[in-house]
Write an enzyme that holds these catalytic residues in place. Structure first.
Site, PDB file in Angstrom:
ATOM      1  N   HIS A 338     -33.275 -13.785 -14.960  1.00  0.00           N
ATOM      2  CA  HIS A 338     -31.877 -13.339 -14.907  1.00  0.00           C
ATOM      3  C   HIS A 338     -31.016 -14.118 -15.914  1.00  0.00           C
ATOM      4  CE1 HIS A 338     -30.619 -10.218 -12.162  1.00  0.00           C
ATOM      5  NE2 HIS A 338     -29.386 -10.676 -12.163  1.00  0.00           N
ATOM      6  N   ASN A 344     -28.945  -7.481 -16.588  1.00  0.00           N
ATOM      7  CA  ASN A 344     -30.353  -7.881 -16.484  1.00  0.00           C
ATOM      8  C   ASN A 344     -31.256  -6.758 -15.978  1.00  0.00           C
ATOM      9  OD1 ASN A 344     -30.141 -10.969 -16.961  1.00  0.00           O
ATOM     10  ND2 ASN A 344     -28.576 -10.564 -15.430  1.00  0.00           N
TER      11      ASN A 344
END
Length: 514
Positions: A338, A344
Site C-alpha cells: 500500500h 493502490n
C-alpha cells in the site's frame, strides 16, 4: 538440543493436535518463539502409524520424529518436506544458534544437498557470510524444490553449488506452493483456450467484445473501491488497462498510474509515495480513532520494498515464472504494501493486466476483465486479502497519531517482503478460468445474437444505430418488454404490431443472454 517444553500445546496461534509433537518449522517456531505468520500447513509427528489432518496440521507417523530435537534436525525436515518459508527462516536466522548450527552442519556434510541449501538461504537472508570454504564440485541443488513450489529457471551459485531459482531478491520474494488447484490450472493451458476463442470469432466481433470487456473492467475496478467516477475517467483508466504490458515496469510508471487514477482533484491527498502510516479499516464512531483491518508497510520501508517488487517483476519475467503466479505475487504484494495514500487497489489490479499481457498470456488486444470477476466474487476477494492481513495485524504494534492515523512501532518489513501467495494465486487462477471459459465466450455470443436481432428488426423497421442501442437497453432493463415510459416517450412512434415483433425477437435471441 531445542529448548522445547515437555508439552507444546500451541504453535503460532494454532493448537497442536492431541498426542502430537511439532516438526520442522512448527518445532522451530515453538522452541525459539519466532514471530512470523504461520504457514498454511503445519507438521507434527503422531503416536500412531496413521496419517491424519486436523485443521492446518498434517500429523505424520512416529518415524518422522527425529532421534534428537535439534535445530538442524527440524530445519532438515522443513527443507525436505515443507515449502520454503522465507519469513520463518529470516526470524530463525536472527538467532545466534542458527549461525553456529548451520556452519557445523555444512562442515559435517559439505556435499549434502540440504546443508548447502540452508547455507545459501542463511547468507541470502541475512547478508552475512559464514566462515566456510566454497562447496565441493557436486551436482547443484535447487533452492526451491520444484515439486513443492513454483520456481524460475535460476542460476547456479558456485559458492554453495545451489541453483538460485527464487523468483525474487531478499528485498521482496513471495512464494507460491504447487497446490492441487494450481497444478490443474498449469496443466489446462488457459492461454491456448483464450486464443482458441479468438480464432473462431470474426475479427470485428472480437474487437467489439474486447472494447466492452475493457470498459467493464475499468468500471468494476472503481466500483470495488466504492467510487462512481464520471465516464471520461472510466474510459481513461480503460485505456490505461489496454496499454498494460507494453513497457517495463518502473517507479515512474507507478507514479504516472496514480496520477491517472486520482484525476485532477488532489486537494485532500498527497500524490506519490506515502510519507506517513497507512491503514485500511473503519474508525471509532465516538473518538475517530483507527480500527484497522490492515496496517500498511512503514513509510521508511517503502523505497526498499518497491525496489524489491520491481526487481521481482524483472527476475520472474526473465526466469519464466508461471504468468498467473507472477501476476498474483506482484499485484497482491503491491496492494499489501500500500505505497500510496490512494489509488493502490486500482493499480494492484492494473498490475495483473500488466503481467498477463507482458507475458503473452492473454491474446493480443484482449484484456481479461479480472476486476469484473473480482467484483462478482467480492466476498471471496476480501477473504483472500484478509488471509494475508489478519495474521500480520496480530504481529504489528501500532499507536494512534494526533491526526488519527497509525504509527507502526515495531519492525514489519519481513511481513511484506516474504509471504506465501498461494491463496492469492489460486483466486486469480480461478478468476482467469471464469474469464476464459465463461465471460469471453458469453460476450462474443451476446454480440453475435445482438447483430442477428438487429438484422431481423431492420427487415421491417429502419432506425439509427444510436436509437437501436437505446431501445435494446430499455428492453434489457425491463425484462424484454417495453415499459410504459418507453412507449409514451422515446418509442411512441412504434405501432403495437412492431412492438410485439421486437419483443418477440428480443425474447428469441437476447432475453437470456444480456
Amino acid at each position: 538440543m531445542l529448548p522445547l517444553p515437555m508439552r507444546v500445546t500451541s504453535v503460532l496461534g494454532h493448537v497442536v493436535p492431541n498426542g502430537a509433537r511439532p516438526l520442522g518449522y512448527a518445532a522451530l517456531a515453538a522452541a525459539y518463539g519466532l514471530d512470523a505468520p504461520a504457514p498454511d500447513r503445519l507438521f507434527a509427528a503422531g503416536e500412531r502409524h496413521t496419517l491424519r489432518t486436523e485443521g492446518r496440521w498434517s500429523v505424520l507417523t512416529p518415524r518422522y520424529q527425529p532421534p534428537a530435537d535439534t535445530l538442524v534436525s527440524h530445519l532438515g525436515f522443513a527443507l525436505r518436506h515443507e515449502a520454503i518459508d522465507l519469513g520463518l527462516l529470516a526470524a530463525l536466522f536472527r538467532r545466534p544458534e542458527a549461525r553456529r548450527a548451520i556452519t557445523a552442519w555444512v562442515r559435517r556434510q559439505p556435499t549434502g544437498r540440504h546443508p548447502r541449501r540452508a547455507w545459501f538461504l542463511y547468507e541470502w537472508l541475512t547478508g552475512e557470510q559464514l566462515d566456510l570454504p566454497p562447496a565441493p564440485r557436486v551436482t547443484a541443488a535447487d533452492v526451491l524444490d520444484p515439486a513443492h513450489q513454483f520456481a524460475i529457471s535460476g542460476e547456479v551459485v558456485p559458492r554453495y553449488r545451489v541453483r538460485n531459482n527464487l523468483p525474487g531478491t531478499p528485498a521482496f520474494c513471495p512464494l507460491v506452493r504447487l497446490s492441487p488447484d494450481l497444478v490443474t490450472m498449469r496443466a489446462s493451458d488457459l492461454a491456448e483456450e483464450a486464443r482458441a476463442v479468438v480464432r473462431r470469432t470474426a475479427p470485428d466481433l472480437m474487437a467489439r467484445a474486447a472494447a466492452f470487456l475493457l470498459l467493464l473492467d475499468s468500471k468494476a475496478s472503481y466500483v470495488i473501491e466504492g467510487e462512481r467516477p464520471p465516464q471520461d475517467r472510466i474510459q481513461r483508466w480503460g485505456q490505461a488497462l489496454g496499454e498494460a504490458g507494453r513497457t517495463v515496469l518502473d517507479t515512474d510508471e507507478l507514479l504516472r498510474l496514480q496520477r491517472l487514477v486520482i484525476g485532477r482533484d488532489t486537494r485532500f491527498l498527497r500524490l506519490g509515495w506515502r510519507s506517513l502510516g497507512g491503514f485500511i479499516g473503519a474508525r471509532d464512531r465516538d473518538s475517530n480513532a483507527p480500527l484497522p483491518d490492515h496496517v500498511s508497510a512503514r513509510p521508511e520501508d517503502l523505497a526498499v520494498l518497491i525496489d524489491g517488487l520491481l526487481a521481482f517483476a524483472a527476475r520472474s519475467e526473465a526466469g519464466v515464472l508461471d504468468p498467473i503466479v507472477s501476476a498474483a505475487c506482484l499485484a497482491f504484494g503491491f496492494v499489501f504494501i500500500h505505497p500510496f495514500e490512494d489509488g493502490n487497489g486500482r493499480i494492484h489490479r492494473w498490475l495483473l493486466h500488466h503481467v498477463l499481457a507482458r507475458r503473452g498470456f492473454n491474446p493480443p488486444g484482449i484484456s481479461f476483465p479480472v476486476s469484473a470477476v473480482f467484483l462478482a466474487r467480492i466476498e471471496a476477494y476480501r477473504a483472500v486479502l484478509e488471509h494475508f492481513s489478519r495474521p500480520r495485524l496480530a504481529l504489528t504494534e501500532w499507536e494512534t497519531t494526533p491526526d488519527f492515523n497509525v504509527r507502526v512501532l515495531n519492525e514489519t518489513r519481513d511481513l511484506f517482503r516474504f509471504f506465501d501467495a498461494t491463496r492469492q494465486a489460486e483466486f486469480l487462477a480461478s478468476s482467469v478460468v471464469e474469464t476464459v471459459r465463461t465471460i469471453l465466450p458469453r460476450e462474443v455470443e451476446y454480440l453475435r445474437r445482438y447483430d442477428l436481432s438487429k438484422v431481423r428488426i431492420q427487415n421491417f423497421l429502419e432506425m439509427p444505430d444510436s436509437r437501436f442501442d437505446l431501445m435494446i437497453g430499455f428492453l434489457r432493463q425491463n425484462g424484454g418488454r417495453f415499459s410504459r415510459r418507453a412507449r409514451t416517450n422515446e418509442f411512441a412512434a412504434l405501432t403495437d404490431v412492431e412492438v410485439l415483433a421486437i419483443e418477440g425477437i428480443y425474447a428469441d435471441l437476447l432475453l437470456d443472454h444480456g
